[in-house]
Structure formats: C-alpha cells, structure tokens
Design a protein around this motif. Structure first.
Motif, PDB file in Angstrom:
ATOM      1  N   GLY A 296       0.837  -1.197   0.000  1.00  0.00           N
ATOM      2  CA  GLY A 296       0.000   0.000   0.000  1.00  0.00           C
ATOM      3  C   GLY A 296       0.865   1.238   0.000  1.00  0.00           C
ATOM      4  O   GLY A 296       2.095   1.161   0.077  1.00  0.00           O
ATOM      5  N   PRO A 297       0.227   2.402  -0.097  1.00  0.00           N
ATOM      6  CA  PRO A 297       0.982   3.651  -0.139  1.00  0.00           C
ATOM      7  C   PRO A 297       1.600   3.999   1.221  1.00  0.00           C
ATOM      8  O   PRO A 297       1.047   3.681   2.269  1.00  0.00           O
ATOM      9  N   SER A 298       2.741   4.676   1.164  1.00  0.00           N
ATOM     10  CA  SER A 298       3.397   5.170   2.379  1.00  0.00           C
ATOM     11  C   SER A 298       2.600   6.340   2.937  1.00  0.00           C
ATOM     12  O   SER A 298       1.889   7.030   2.206  1.00  0.00           O
ATOM     13  N   TRP A 299       2.734   6.558   4.247  1.00  0.00           N
ATOM     14  CA  TRP A 299       2.063   7.685   4.882  1.00  0.00           C
ATOM     15  C   TRP A 299       2.846   8.123   6.108  1.00  0.00           C
ATOM     16  O   TRP A 299       3.700   7.394   6.607  1.00  0.00           O
ATOM     17  N   THR A 300       2.570   9.342   6.557  1.00  0.00           N
ATOM     18  CA  THR A 300       3.194   9.863   7.772  1.00  0.00           C
ATOM     19  C   THR A 300       2.104  10.132   8.795  1.00  0.00           C
ATOM     20  O   THR A 300       0.973  10.489   8.460  1.00  0.00           O
ATOM     21  N   GLY A 301       2.458   9.943  10.045  1.00  0.00           N
ATOM     22  CA  GLY A 301       1.513  10.182  11.129  1.00  0.00           C
ATOM     23  C   GLY A 301       2.178  10.903  12.274  1.00  0.00           C
ATOM     24  O   GLY A 301       3.331  10.656  12.601  1.00  0.00           O
ATOM     25  N   SER A 302       1.436  11.823  12.873  1.00  0.00           N
ATOM     26  CA  SER A 302       1.877  12.537  14.059  1.00  0.00           C
ATOM     27  C   SER A 302       1.137  11.934  15.252  1.00  0.00           C
ATOM     28  O   SER A 302      -0.095  11.935  15.284  1.00  0.00           O
ATOM     29  N   PHE A 303       1.873  11.403  16.211  1.00  0.00           N
ATOM     30  CA  PHE A 303       1.300  10.769  17.393  1.00  0.00           C
ATOM     31  C   PHE A 303       1.473  11.731  18.563  1.00  0.00           C
ATOM     32  O   PHE A 303       2.592  12.036  18.965  1.00  0.00           O
ATOM     33  N   VAL A 304       0.334  12.224  19.079  1.00  0.00           N
ATOM     34  CA  VAL A 304       0.321  13.298  20.066  1.00  0.00           C
ATOM     35  C   VAL A 304      -0.157  12.756  21.401  1.00  0.00           C
ATOM     36  O   VAL A 304      -1.234  12.164  21.487  1.00  0.00           O
ATOM     37  N   ALA A 305       0.638  12.978  22.440  1.00  0.00           N
ATOM     38  CA  ALA A 305       0.276  12.518  23.780  1.00  0.00           C
ATOM     39  C   ALA A 305       0.770  13.528  24.808  1.00  0.00           C
ATOM     40  O   ALA A 305       1.775  14.195  24.587  1.00  0.00           O
ATOM     41  N   PRO A 306       0.054  13.631  25.934  1.00  0.00           N
ATOM     42  CA  PRO A 306       0.504  14.547  26.990  1.00  0.00           C
ATOM     43  C   PRO A 306       1.725  13.991  27.703  1.00  0.00           C
ATOM     44  O   PRO A 306       2.028  12.800  27.594  1.00  0.00           O
ATOM     45  N   ASP A 307       2.396  14.857  28.441  1.00  0.00           N
ATOM     46  CA  ASP A 307       3.512  14.397  29.255  1.00  0.00           C
ATOM     47  C   ASP A 307       2.980  13.493  30.350  1.00  0.00           C
ATOM     48  O   ASP A 307       2.012  13.841  31.034  1.00  0.00           O
ATOM     49  N   PRO A 308       3.578  12.335  30.536  1.00  0.00           N
ATOM     50  CA  PRO A 308       3.101  11.428  31.587  1.00  0.00           C
ATOM     51  C   PRO A 308       3.537  11.922  32.958  1.00  0.00           C
ATOM     52  O   PRO A 308       4.492  12.688  33.088  1.00  0.00           O
ATOM     53  N   LEU A 309       2.827  11.479  33.981  1.00  0.00           N
ATOM     54  CA  LEU A 309       3.189  11.835  35.349  1.00  0.00           C
ATOM     55  C   LEU A 309       4.390  11.037  35.837  1.00  0.00           C
ATOM     56  O   LEU A 309       5.009  11.404  36.818  1.00  0.00           O
ATOM     57  N   ILE A 310       4.708   9.963  35.146  1.00  0.00           N
ATOM     58  CA  ILE A 310       5.842   9.104  35.522  1.00  0.00           C
ATOM     59  C   ILE A 310       6.920   9.244  34.450  1.00  0.00           C
ATOM     60  O   ILE A 310       6.685   8.990  33.279  1.00  0.00           O
ATOM     61  N   ARG A 311       8.099   9.650  34.853  1.00  0.00           N
ATOM     62  CA  ARG A 311       9.189   9.911  33.899  1.00  0.00           C
ATOM     63  C   ARG A 311       9.669   8.665  33.155  1.00  0.00           C
ATOM     64  O   ARG A 311      10.232   8.774  32.098  1.00  0.00           O
ATOM     65  N   ARG A 312       9.455   7.486  33.699  1.00  0.00           N
ATOM     66  CA  ARG A 312       9.941   6.263  33.059  1.00  0.00           C
ATOM     67  C   ARG A 312       9.041   5.777  31.936  1.00  0.00           C
ATOM     68  O   ARG A 312       9.283   4.719  31.366  1.00  0.00           O
ATOM     69  N   ALA A 313       7.993   6.522  31.619  1.00  0.00           N
ATOM     70  CA  ALA A 313       7.092   6.110  30.537  1.00  0.00           C
ATOM     71  C   ALA A 313       7.907   5.922  29.263  1.00  0.00           C
ATOM     72  O   ALA A 313       8.842   6.656  28.989  1.00  0.00           O
ATOM     73  N   THR A 314       7.527   4.923  28.480  1.00  0.00           N
ATOM     74  CA  THR A 314       8.310   4.573  27.304  1.00  0.00           C
ATOM     75  C   THR A 314       7.709   5.156  26.033  1.00  0.00           C
ATOM     76  O   THR A 314       6.554   5.565  26.000  1.00  0.00           O
ATOM     77  N   SER A 315       8.520   5.196  24.999  1.00  0.00           N
ATOM     78  CA  SER A 315       8.094   5.555  23.645  1.00  0.00           C
ATOM     79  C   SER A 315       8.753   4.561  22.702  1.00  0.00           C
ATOM     80  O   SER A 315       9.872   4.106  22.952  1.00  0.00           O
ATOM     81  N   GLY A 316       8.057   4.241  21.596  1.00  0.00           N
ATOM     82  CA  GLY A 316       8.661   3.339  20.626  1.00  0.00           C
ATOM     83  C   GLY A 316       7.661   2.833  19.615  1.00  0.00           C
ATOM     84  O   GLY A 316       6.448   3.066  19.720  1.00  0.00           O
ATOM     85  N   LEU A 317       8.182   2.139  18.623  1.00  0.00           N
ATOM     86  CA  LEU A 317       7.400   1.534  17.549  1.00  0.00           C
ATOM     87  C   LEU A 317       7.507   0.027  17.711  1.00  0.00           C
ATOM     88  O   LEU A 317       8.618  -0.514  17.758  1.00  0.00           O
ATOM     89  N   PHE A 318       6.346  -0.655  17.771  1.00  0.00           N
ATOM     90  CA  PHE A 318       6.338  -2.072  18.078  1.00  0.00           C
ATOM     91  C   PHE A 318       5.428  -2.826  17.118  1.00  0.00           C
ATOM     92  O   PHE A 318       4.301  -2.400  16.854  1.00  0.00           O
ATOM     93  N   GLY A 319       5.908  -3.966  16.629  1.00  0.00           N
ATOM     94  CA  GLY A 319       5.069  -4.856  15.850  1.00  0.00           C
ATOM     95  C   GLY A 319       4.049  -5.508  16.764  1.00  0.00           C
ATOM     96  O   GLY A 319       4.223  -5.549  17.985  1.00  0.00           O
ATOM     97  N   THR A 320       2.984  -6.000  16.181  1.00  0.00           N
ATOM     98  CA  THR A 320       1.932  -6.688  16.939  1.00  0.00           C
ATOM     99  C   THR A 320       1.746  -8.076  16.348  1.00  0.00           C
ATOM    100  O   THR A 320       2.332  -8.394  15.306  1.00  0.00           O
ATOM    101  N   PRO A 321       0.902  -8.902  16.941  1.00  0.00           N
ATOM    102  CA  PRO A 321       0.647 -10.212  16.343  1.00  0.00           C
ATOM    103  C   PRO A 321       0.036 -10.134  14.944  1.00  0.00           C
ATOM    104  O   PRO A 321       0.144 -11.084  14.180  1.00  0.00           O
ATOM    105  N   SER A 322      -0.576  -9.011  14.580  1.00  0.00           N
ATOM    106  CA  SER A 322      -1.063  -8.813  13.209  1.00  0.00           C
ATOM    107  C   SER A 322       0.049  -8.195  12.382  1.00  0.00           C
ATOM    108  O   SER A 322       0.581  -7.145  12.753  1.00  0.00           O
TER     109      SER A 322
END
Length: 185
Positions: free
Chosen positions: A50-76
């Motif tokens: 399929g065609p390529s696309w770009t996405g902006s993922f917007v989230a507030p700052d978490p209350l816990i500094r150890r919160a993670t960020s990343g790109l992960f595959g799923t079972p699908s």
C-alpha cells in the motif's frame, strides 16, 4: 526487563521509522491522545502492499518519567503499535484511519513481544494490557500497588513480582490467553 529473546519479534508487512518534519501540518494523519495535545512524534510508515504515509502521534507528558516511547510490531503483520510517552496507539498500516487509542490504567513503562503466545504486552506500574491479532485482547485487574516486574513466560503464563521493592513483594502469574491473574496485590 523480561526474558524476551530480542531476535524474536512479530513478522511485519511494513517498515516504520521516526522522522523529522518541518511542521506538524505536513503529516498525512494525526493521532491524538483522548486528553488533549502536547508534544508529538512523527512516524513514516511504508506498507509492503500500500501507499506510504506519515503520522503525528500526540500525547501529553506522563506523570511518571519512566514512561516509554517506541514503535512495536503486533501479532497482526499489518498493525503497528506506537507508544508515545506512555500512551499507546494501535494503527492499521493499510488503513491509518482505522486506529485505536489503547486505554490503560497508567502510562506504559515497558512493552514485551511474546511471539510464541501471539501477545504484545503493555506494562503499566499497576496492570498489563495484551494486544492480540484482533487488537486489545484483555487488561488485567490491578496487580500491584507500587510497580510490577515481569520475569518469565512458560506454559502460557507470564510470571512476575508485584511491588518488587516493597518490604513484602508478592508473586503473580497472568494467563496469556485470558488475562486471569493469580496472586499479586
């Protein structure tokens, strides 16, 4: 954190990478956390069929500094999990308008791919949410008061420790098919 073999990841029919764009308005899709705007990361997704696309993922700052960020595959193989500062999004790489903001009881601190059980686990300080082939499969009850540690997977169960730094840590086990919890807080 856990026992995952880093070479064992879910098969994916796409490539996904973080990119820098001059402004947020230059993206094809914007994915928002349900509680408003904050900082965003931009991801380029290139599906194999399929065609390529770009996405902006917007989230507030978490209350816990150890919160993670990343790109992960799923079972699908055509679904991507983007975790942005502890907020998780499931996105169809072939139809990006088909996405889900994953409700967890706190920020995601770690992500584990359990390939042999077809589960992507999102671990918060208190509970675990599992993503399966069709999306969110289950969320455990509250397992811990002050944090949890996942140690091993065996026989269809995830085993770990609730409140591992507490004076009285408690063992727990989670059935990876059902989300049933034995032990814990």
């Amino acid at each position: 954190m856990m026992m995952s073999d880093t070479d064992r990841v879910f098969p994916a029919e796409y490539e996904a990478t973080y990119i820098d764009l001059p402004s947020a308005g230059d993206v094809d899709y914007e994915f928002l956390h349900e509680y408003g705007r904050a900082m965003a990361s931009t991801v380029l997704v290139e599906p194999w069929s399929g065609p390529s696309w770009t996405g902006s993922f917007v989230a507030p700052d978490p209350l816990i500094r150890r919160a993670t960020s990343g790109l992960f595959g799923t079972p699908s193989p055509v679904q991507l999990c983007v975790v942005e500062r502890g907020s998780a999004f499931l996105v169809s790489v072939l139809n990006p308008r088909d996405y889900e903001f994953v409700r967890t009881d706190g920020p995601v601190l770690s992500v584990e791919q359990i390939v042999e059980e077809s589960r992507l686990l999102l671990l918060t300080p208190w509970s675990i949410t599992a993503v399966g082939v069709d999306g969110v499969a289950w969320t455990t009850r509250r397992v811990a008061i002050e944090g949890l540690r996942a140690d091993e997977v065996a026989g269809g169960w995830l085993r770990g420790v609730a409140d591992p730094v507490d004076d009285e840590p408690r063992d727990f086990a989670v059935n990876l098919k059902t989300g049933e919890v034995v032990g814990g807080a």
